[in-house]
Design an enzyme around this catalytic site. Structure first.
Site, mmCIF file in Angstrom:
data_model
loop_
_atom_site.group_PDB
_atom_site.id
_atom_site.type_symbol
_atom_site.label_atom_id
_atom_site.label_comp_id
_atom_site.label_asym_id
_atom_site.label_seq_id
_atom_site.Cartn_x
_atom_site.Cartn_y
_atom_site.Cartn_z
ATOM 1 N N TYR A 29 50.768 43.465 41.909
ATOM 2 C CA TYR A 29 50.960 42.829 40.596
ATOM 3 C C TYR A 29 49.980 41.684 40.365
ATOM 4 C CZ TYR A 29 54.720 39.717 42.731
ATOM 5 O OH TYR A 29 55.478 38.858 43.476
ATOM 6 N N GLU A 30 49.907 41.251 39.123
ATOM 7 C CA GLU A 30 48.903 40.245 38.727
ATOM 8 C C GLU A 30 47.478 40.689 39.070
ATOM 9 O OE1 GLU A 30 48.805 37.421 37.029
ATOM 10 O OE2 GLU A 30 50.925 37.521 36.546
ATOM 11 N N GLY A 31 47.216 41.975 38.967
ATOM 12 C CA GLY A 31 45.889 42.504 39.293
ATOM 13 C C GLY A 31 45.818 42.896 40.756
ATOM 14 N N GLN B 196 40.960 42.306 41.620
ATOM 15 C CA GLN B 196 40.487 40.971 42.007
ATOM 16 C C GLN B 196 39.066 41.047 42.552
ATOM 17 O OE1 GLN B 196 42.409 38.421 41.298
ATOM 18 N NE2 GLN B 196 44.163 39.725 40.773
#
Lengths: 606, 606
Positions: free
Chosen positions: B440-442, B447
């Site tokens: 999650y969050e990329g 990243q």
């Protein structure tokens, strides 16, 4: 939502082309029935059973788990019926001896069976899998009566078996075993104690469960030299196999685990249960170790199964899921986005899974050939040679393949992104199921000590030398145009492989010297050393697969793309995976001081 | 059975000694209340709340999960009460602005709070954690009315917030967002669409939930340039905060996940829900990205939390579990066996966890200082400089720390052997809970593309140069006796670090050149490049911790062992972890061909 198709083309490529199994079978008159036609039919039937019966219960069994109620265990829905189908289909008896009702087919065929079934549903496959361990023990160490009684039923599959080693206070360190065996005076023994982590220890698939139990006689020496092995059936039986009644073996509970939830992991309480000695008194551990290698290879297989299952599903998803555009220009401009398989990093993850699944399978099949020889050859020298090699390579297979299997399963989740975390897709279950594989049958750390400490240093490097010489002579042969028309194409594999193997030898010598001065060097280097050895070993098999593919392509084969894909996967392995040895080489040679100098009280200041 | 003690000594070592936070606070008049006494009291209270209230619900929440019933979600037992205690204790308002009821303390203190609470119970901590995201968005982009209404309630904690980005067809690729926002004519919008994977999207902890929703206006351009941001409360409210009634936002279901089971992951259906625009039309994605860095650092923290929790428990177990004897002679001959902490490989696993937990914490606290500056400094140049550095280092923190956090959690299981697989111990739960952090969050892959593609190549290496020059100038200073009396002891860290950083620069230039010729080079190298960067970055912080420890030891400090342990852990990191860059360097420089040459149809022959 998990899918699985048995990769028969890949299996046959190894079986027929790389390892020449039919020629190998021809060496043994016992295997005369294992003709290409029969083997083919077995592969097809096994694939069907695995895909149609076992796979559909894979995720439901995880969800449902095993139910424990007052000593009885109910396996997930469908397990019992599938087991009956398995028994009726003669699958349990496939590669067991004909004297006790087996079909006498080669153990290597049994391994392919275990692979397909284990990939489709590892939890289910553990029940018949555990029986093999018990059967091997009885086969090698049992008396004629014991074999007639127990092997017959186990071969049929009417009964299943277990191995009862672990107790609450000890798993690895079996010298601490406390379970007692007191002679009853009639040749039987009263077994009392608690065993934990007993896979298939209690279930509803069969009318009886035959436990192979490590216990101590009253006057036994302390430690590992005072352990004997006993056969303790769940239900007491007559010599003809008819059941008399309960035998004071009760299941106290089953474990609530991270994964393999369809497989019951039992706490078993033996309370003066009637057992018989198998093998000599106080030699229980040696008896156990006679087939420890095969049990460990069976566990190594779990890594391959996880990699294969996760790869197949991740690949399908990567072709379908649309997200972002390729950095080198839109590949499917008509769609809202490109499928994620266009992205190099997604391909890296998929190819890593593929390289581990196929490379791991090759390592397993190499070993299966050794097992065939060990169990069948009449030539003692040949048998011993095979056993020696098996002993050397087993810890590598067990630890390395389960570690990279877990990595592959995690990569599969990663390919799915957030969806990989959701149960419905099944990808996270593969991670959970596979996570046990680096723990049971000896953790990665134990395998690494076995490899470096026992197998290499104790033999003064002989076992390593024998294997590395095999690889180097392969490299030599393949690097000469006189013996290899594909020399030019093979150079890209042969040179790095030769170099890696030469380094492997040199590092091992340096390690041995350091270990003489500092005993902690062994434990300090061992896991890095094992992984290092694993990557080089797998490179050897990828080189062989590439060589075989070049040979096939030189001929008039159909399906040329299949062989091209093998070569390109080998290139991937050498470019992107094999370089991992650089780091392992650096860290395994580091001074143990950096591990040992911190007093344990300084590890935390809470 | 999991235990947790907040590692206050470690936290204060970084806070006071390594990063000089009090001096840093003195630069900002806003932080005048953040005196050592107050900070200390906050640490103590936070530790108490985390250890006594949050930890005990960690495993029970995993077992129980969230219950979904016809649109409503019930969180696990105790969550609601703990949340109320948290709100009453003023924890939610700690580091938020005083205009809307916050305490105005530094964001860096909020990060320490998040660390302790997140280690004790990540699932629980996600509810208040998600509010911070919504609050930051409203704080930066909201109108005065929006702030007065929403920020006040969110700061109190009476309401919580979410971020609604993902839809079934897209997560990473937000250009595919379909949710619609149609003007109602009165300044509000009717929002319709389905959002999935919404953490804290529905629960019973607060009376209202404020959703920040990405959606498209009717005439919006296609792709990412046509996305706007809306505030959509679960319950429709008056401007004074009183609740009018439901707002056509319904929870369709919650996900059945691998872990973080106490955290509800909701499917939300917006059916003409009333929302207001926040920020400019069609600039929703830019608005989101203004605080993407802090959200990602918050996720990076999960890696540190997992490493710390797993380490603390593995260490206790390793001191208690007796198995086998040390190869260098029995260490506790009076016992049946030595505790497993005597074995070098067990120590290697523990030290790896320790090095990642403490090194990761240092990386987080370094970044927290940047965040303090960005949110508080009046000097625009200083703010921009800090933001630039934050942008560069965030993808490294997010991906690297979550990857090594997962590794640490897995090592914790491995230390426990078979027991690590059993739920009761809690070790496998840490693996499952932490597994989401690389997704999650990329994802790690996203990243890595952000780091190499956007942050480095787009800036023509400027961001990298600025960070590597900081490290190199640190190395120069610490390698001169004139500026560092501990130069001699520090050499063992400074030289390998300088060398690694110099290589980092060179490889980056070579990558940039290759990427110009072959765009696939970026995606092909990115993940290895990110991990390579991560190991070097962490080495920089371990060098700083060692330097600080030498300085403290040169003075008249108590608890000298504490500082010695830091130095020895730094030695471990440089000996056993940093060499991993060798393999990453080799694989990141490999030709993309090995990834791209296999046509996707040749990846499988099933």
């Amino acid at each position: 939502m998990l899918t699985y198709k048995a990769p028969i083309a890949d299996i046959k490529f190894l079986f027929e082309d790389v390892f020449g199994y039919y020629k190998h079978y021809e060496k043994f008159p016992e295997f005369e029935e294992a003709t290409p036609d029969l083997v083919d039919a077995i592969f097809q039937e096994c694939a069907k059973f695995s895909e149609n019966e076992l796979l559909p219960m894979n995720q439901s069994a995880d969800k449902e788990g095993c139910k424990f109620d007052n000593g009885t265990v109910t396996t997930p829905k469908g397990f019992k019926e599938a087991y009956q189908q398995y028994v009726d289909g003669g699958w349990q008896s496939l590669s067991h001896g004909i004297e006790y009702g087996g079909q006498g087919l080669p153990p290597s065929l049994g391994m392919v069976k275990s692979e397909m079934m284990g990939t489709a549903n590892w939890s289910w496959a553990m029940y018949p899998g555990l029986s093999h361990g018990a059967m091997n023990t009885i086969d090698v160490h049992g008396t004629k009566d014991q074999k007639e009684l127990y092997l017959t039923k186990l071969t049929e599959g009417t009964w299943t078996g277990t191995m009862c080693l672990t107790e609450p206070q000890c798993g690895t360190d079996l010298g601490q075993v406390k379970t007692k065996a007191v002679p009853n005076g009639d040749g039987t023994y009263a077994i009392s104690g608690t065993k934990i982590f007993i896979s298939a220890g209690e279930h509803d698939l069969a009318e009886n469960i035959i436990h192979i139990v490590l216990a101590r006689l009253p006057d036994a020496p302390k430690g590992t030299r005072g352990i004997s092995l006993f056969i303790v059936p769940k239900m007491d039986v007559e010599q003809d196999g008819s059941i008399i009644g309960g035998n004071h073996v009760t299941c106290g509970s089953i474990e609530d685990k991270m994964g393999i939830k369809g497989s019951a992991t039992a706490v078993l309480n033996f309370d003066n249960a009637k057992g018989v000695l198998i093998g000599p008194e106080n030699k229980g551990l040696e008896c156990m170790f006679t087939f420890m290698n095969t049990a460990r290879v069976g566990t190594a297989l779990q890594g391959v199964c996880a990699a294969e299952l996760s790869y197949q599903n991740a690949l399908l998803y990567a072709k379908e899921r649309l997200s972002m555009r390729s950095l080198s220009g839109a590949k499917q401009p008509e769609k809202v986005a490109d499928p994620i398989i266009v992205h190099p990093d997604v391909r890296k993850m998929l190819l890593t899974q593929k390289a581990f699944a196929e490379g791991g399978r090759a390592m397993i099949y190499y070993v299966s050939k050794l097992v065939d020889t060990i169990e069948t050859s009449k030539d003692e020298k040949e048998r011993k040679r095979a056993d020696y090699r098996l002993g050397f390579i087993t810890p590598i297979l067990k630890a390395f393949l389960t570690e990279v299997g877990s990595e592959s399963a995690n990569l599969g989740v990663q390919v799915f992104g957030g969806h990989g975390y959701i149960k419905e897709w099944g990808m996270e279950q593969i991670v959970r199921d596979c996570r046990i594989s680096t723990l049971y049958e000896g953790t990665t750390g134990i395998q690494a000590l076995d490899l470096l400490g026992r197998k290499i240093l104790l033999s003064r490097g002989k076992s390593l030398k024998s294997f590395t010489m095999e690889i180097l002579s392969y490299c030599r042969e393949k690097s000469m145009i006189s013996s290899n028309p594909h020399k030019r194409q093979m150079n890209k594999f042969i040179w790095p492989l030769s170099k890696a193997v030469a380094n492997w030898q040199q590092y091992s010598v340096r390690l041995a010297i350091k270990a003489k001065k500092d005993r902690d060097m062994v434990g300090s280097a061992s896991v890095d050393y094992l992984m290092y050895s694993g990557y080089i070993t797998m490179a050897y098999f990828w080189a062989q697969m590439a060589q075989t593919a070049y040979e096939k392509l030189a001929g008039d084969v159909e399906n040329r793309d299949f062989y091209r894909a093998k070569i390109k996967t080998a290139e991937f392995y050498f470019d992107r995976i094999l370089p991992r040895i650089k780091s392992h080489a650096a860290t395994m040679m580091a001074d143990p001081k950096s591990l040992m100098q911190l007093d344990e009280d300084l590890l935390s200041f809470l």
